[in-house]
Design a protein around this motif. Structure first.
Motif, mmCIF file in Angstrom:
data_model
loop_
_atom_site.group_PDB
_atom_site.id
_atom_site.type_symbol
_atom_site.label_atom_id
_atom_site.label_comp_id
_atom_site.label_asym_id
_atom_site.label_seq_id
_atom_site.Cartn_x
_atom_site.Cartn_y
_atom_site.Cartn_z
ATOM 1 N N SER A 83 -1.590 5.224 11.156
ATOM 2 C CA SER A 83 -2.561 4.909 10.109
ATOM 3 C C SER A 83 -1.997 4.085 8.961
ATOM 4 C CB SER A 83 -3.154 6.209 9.544
ATOM 5 O OG SER A 83 -3.749 6.979 10.569
ATOM 6 N N ILE A 84 -0.710 4.226 8.686
ATOM 7 C CA ILE A 84 -0.093 3.516 7.562
ATOM 8 C C ILE A 84 1.235 2.944 8.040
ATOM 9 C CG2 ILE A 84 0.771 3.707 5.192
ATOM 10 C CD1 ILE A 84 -0.921 6.301 4.954
ATOM 11 N N VAL A 85 1.463 1.663 7.771
ATOM 12 C CA VAL A 85 2.739 1.024 8.105
ATOM 13 C C VAL A 85 3.209 0.257 6.871
ATOM 14 C CG1 VAL A 85 3.963 -0.521 9.654
ATOM 15 C CG2 VAL A 85 1.992 0.766 10.511
ATOM 16 N N VAL A 86 4.425 0.560 6.421
ATOM 17 C CA VAL A 86 4.962 -0.028 5.189
ATOM 18 C C VAL A 86 6.288 -0.713 5.511
ATOM 19 C CG1 VAL A 86 5.710 0.431 2.826
ATOM 20 C CG2 VAL A 86 3.873 1.797 3.826
ATOM 21 N N HIS A 87 6.462 -1.949 5.059
ATOM 22 C CA HIS A 87 7.675 -2.726 5.340
ATOM 23 C C HIS A 87 8.430 -3.133 4.075
ATOM 24 C CE1 HIS A 87 6.153 -3.127 9.420
ATOM 25 N NE2 HIS A 87 5.085 -3.797 9.002
ATOM 26 N N ASP A 88 7.992 -2.709 2.883
ATOM 27 C CA ASP A 88 8.565 -3.273 1.654
ATOM 28 C C ASP A 88 9.797 -2.538 1.135
ATOM 29 O OD1 ASP A 88 7.518 -0.947 0.542
ATOM 30 O OD2 ASP A 88 5.993 -1.956 -0.668
ATOM 31 N N GLY A 89 10.282 -1.542 1.889
ATOM 32 C CA GLY A 89 11.500 -0.854 1.482
ATOM 33 C C GLY A 89 11.313 0.202 0.424
ATOM 34 N N ARG A 90 10.063 0.492 0.064
ATOM 35 C CA ARG A 90 9.790 1.495 -0.962
ATOM 36 C C ARG A 90 9.100 2.707 -0.348
ATOM 37 N NH1 ARG A 90 6.505 -1.035 -5.743
ATOM 38 N NH2 ARG A 90 6.910 1.071 -6.567
ATOM 39 N N ALA A 91 9.418 3.882 -0.876
ATOM 40 C CA ALA A 91 8.746 5.101 -0.430
ATOM 41 C C ALA A 91 7.280 5.054 -0.847
ATOM 42 C CB ALA A 91 9.428 6.325 -1.032
ATOM 43 N N GLY A 92 6.421 5.671 -0.042
ATOM 44 C CA GLY A 92 5.001 5.658 -0.335
ATOM 45 C C GLY A 92 4.365 4.327 0.024
ATOM 46 N N PHE A 93 3.069 4.223 -0.281
ATOM 47 C CA PHE A 93 2.358 2.975 -0.018
ATOM 48 C C PHE A 93 1.575 2.578 -1.266
ATOM 49 C CE2 PHE A 93 -0.437 6.415 1.381
ATOM 50 C CZ PHE A 93 -1.687 6.060 0.864
ATOM 51 N N PRO A 94 1.192 1.313 -1.394
ATOM 52 C CA PRO A 94 0.539 0.845 -2.622
ATOM 53 C C PRO A 94 -0.797 1.536 -2.868
ATOM 54 C CG PRO A 94 1.344 -1.013 -1.334
ATOM 55 C CD PRO A 94 1.472 0.203 -0.461
ATOM 56 N N VAL A 95 -1.056 1.868 -4.116
ATOM 57 C CA VAL A 95 -2.336 2.469 -4.495
ATOM 58 C C VAL A 95 -3.494 1.556 -4.097
ATOM 59 C CG1 VAL A 95 -3.771 3.118 -6.481
ATOM 60 C CG2 VAL A 95 -1.385 3.871 -6.365
ATOM 61 N N ALA A 96 -3.253 0.246 -4.106
ATOM 62 C CA ALA A 96 -4.307 -0.704 -3.770
ATOM 63 C C ALA A 96 -4.808 -0.546 -2.337
ATOM 64 C CB ALA A 96 -3.797 -2.138 -3.991
ATOM 65 N N TRP A 97 -4.058 0.125 -1.488
ATOM 66 C CA TRP A 97 -4.488 0.323 -0.105
ATOM 67 C C TRP A 97 -5.536 1.422 0.031
ATOM 68 C CZ3 TRP A 97 0.405 0.063 3.545
ATOM 69 C CH2 TRP A 97 1.013 -1.194 3.389
ATOM 70 N N LEU A 98 -5.679 2.273 -0.978
ATOM 71 C CA LEU A 98 -6.638 3.378 -0.894
ATOM 72 C C LEU A 98 -8.056 2.835 -0.784
ATOM 73 C CD1 LEU A 98 -5.232 5.891 -3.544
ATOM 74 C CD2 LEU A 98 -5.195 6.148 -1.045
ATOM 75 N N ASP A 99 -8.814 3.442 0.125
ATOM 76 C CA ASP A 99 -10.244 3.142 0.301
ATOM 77 C C ASP A 99 -10.499 1.683 0.679
ATOM 78 O OD1 ASP A 99 -10.986 5.820 -0.502
ATOM 79 O OD2 ASP A 99 -10.525 5.208 -2.546
ATOM 80 N N ARG A 100 -9.498 1.030 1.211
ATOM 81 C CA ARG A 100 -9.666 -0.349 1.647
ATOM 82 C C ARG A 100 -10.197 -0.361 3.078
ATOM 83 N NH1 ARG A 100 -4.374 -4.058 1.899
ATOM 84 N NH2 ARG A 100 -3.966 -2.587 3.616
#
Length: 420
Positions: free
Chosen positions: A259-276
């Motif tokens: 459901s979520i894939v993150v490549h930016d090297g930071r823990a968590g995912f951007p808030v901007a992804w919520l409800d997108r």
């Protein structure tokens, strides 16, 4: 391996696109096409004795579509076997001597194309979640040729993610390691030029703890983490070892898929992804402290928003997944403490290789925060008092662990997870 031929009425499908991809198991090279296709009476619950037996069952399903639940002998206890038989599965042990079936008392018609996964059991006994090869195949775009390490327990969601990639994409080769090879997997991976590997944070921490130099000799271009909360410390440690690799973390589960894939090297995912909302992609939301996912890759009967049971915390511009709702929150004298946040603080200490944080009953407060840690092999002059001071400088007073026990090694389960 001695196996019976497929049933005369079994209709073969076209060979999967990855049929000629290389598979290396126990030092032996083969291909998907070279694996046998045993006769499995459906619905089949196959308990594989080894990695090659599990791959054999996966190929059989890909070619014949037999309704299949795949696991290992060690993950299915007598009570679970009884449940599977009661549910109409023929429970078969698959080993070098072939298929050894136990028929159910009340057989049922098979559902062609159905795949069943057993959840990890983090919330109790494992339960069955229905999928198909299509819903388990979430990597559909063409990929660069890679040789993947597959360290996962057969039949788990993470195992199927790597296996379906190799089955459906040409040029996606697999090097599979058995449980007794986990301590030496970097040597095996380097010998076979593995350049992509997926594992839990516990898997990566354990390897870094045991032999970081051997890990650095593996020519990895893709490093993937998933299956547990991913904190900044493990991402930074892997970046230091593999400065040129793409480091990704994935949120996935048997219920909602990847459901979520993150490549930016930071823990968590951007808030901007919520409800997108994007056609064909999962939508992630937060309800209270819980992650909610609506996914096209969901398990059977789980359409619409699915409450994941995972606790999240919004910090600045990131949404952090800290742990399970039923175990992450510790109530200390009326103040809520996230075990995941405390664990992240401990993991950020340069002397800590791994940490587990829990609550323990205490007079007056009701609960207090306690921790177990494994110290890095090179650690000197770090004790409980030093770790408590580290936490006290970074956490509110009620969240500071009152007891910290040092363990000699990082504990790991067959699923490559630790109890966090």
């Amino acid at each position: 391996m001695t196996v019976a031929a497929p049933r005369p009425d079994a209709v073969a499908r076209p060979e999967p696109a990855g049929a000629d991809n290389r598979l290396v198991v126990g030092g032996t090279a083969m291909t998907w096409r070279s694996l046998p296709t045993p006769s499995l009476p459906g619905p089949a619950a196959v308990l594989a004795r080894s990695a090659v037996h599990a791959l054999t069952a996966a190929r059989q399903h890909a070619v014949y579509g037999t309704e299949l639940l795949l696991s290992t002998v060690s993950r299915v206890d007598p009570a679970m076997r009884a449940e599977l038989l009661e549910a109409g599965f023929t429970v078969s042990v698959l080993d070098d001597n072939g298929v050894h079936p136990s028929a159910p008392a009340r057989p049922r018609d098979a559902e062609p194309g159905r795949l069943w996964l057993l959840t990890s059991g983090s919330t109790g006994r494992p339960k069955r979640v229905g999928h198909t090869l299509d819903t388990l195949t979430t990597v559909r775009a063409d990929q660069p040729d890679r040789t993947w390490l597959c360290p996962y327990a057969p039949g788990t969601y993470a195992w199927w993610q790597v296996v379906t990639l190799s089955l459906t994409q040409p040029g996606q080769h697999l090097v599979v390691v058995e449980p007794d090879e986990l301590d030496d997997w970097p040597t095996i991976a380097a010998a076979h030029r593995v350049d992509a590997a997926s594992g839990t944070p516990t898997f990566w921490r354990r390897t870094l703890y045991r032999d970081a130099e051997a890990l650095a000799r593996v020519p990895l271009r893709q490093v993937t983490l998933g299956g547990e909360p991913v904190d900044q410390a493990i991402l930074d440690q892997l970046r230091e070892v593999f400065p040129l690799a793409r480091i990704s973390w994935i949120y996935a589960s048997s219920e909602v898929g990847a459901s979520i894939v993150v490549h930016d090297g930071r823990a968590g995912f951007p808030v901007a992804w919520l409800d997108r909302e994007t056609p064909g992609r999962p939508t992630v939301s937060v309800d209270g402290d819980e992650l909610v996912v609506t996914s096209p890759y969901h398990g059977a009967g789980l359409g619409g928003p699915v409450r994941t049971g995972d606790r999240v915390q919004v910090s600045d511009d990131r949404v952090l997944i800290t742990g399970r709702l039923d175990s992450d929150e510790i109530n200390v004298g009326g103040s809520k403490v996230s075990a995941g946040v405390v664990r992240g603080v401990l993991a950020g200490h340069p002397a800590v290789a791994w940490a587990r944080v829990t609550g323990r009953r205490a007079p007056v407060l009701g609960r207090m925060v306690v921790a177990e840690v494994v110290l890095a092999a090179s650690t000197v002059d770090t004790d409980e008092a030093a770790l408590v001071r580290w936490c006290a400088d970074r956490l509110p007073e009620h969240a500071v662990p009152r007891r910290i026990r040092v363990l000699p090694d990082i504990p790991v389960k067959e699923t490559l997870k630790s109890d966090v």
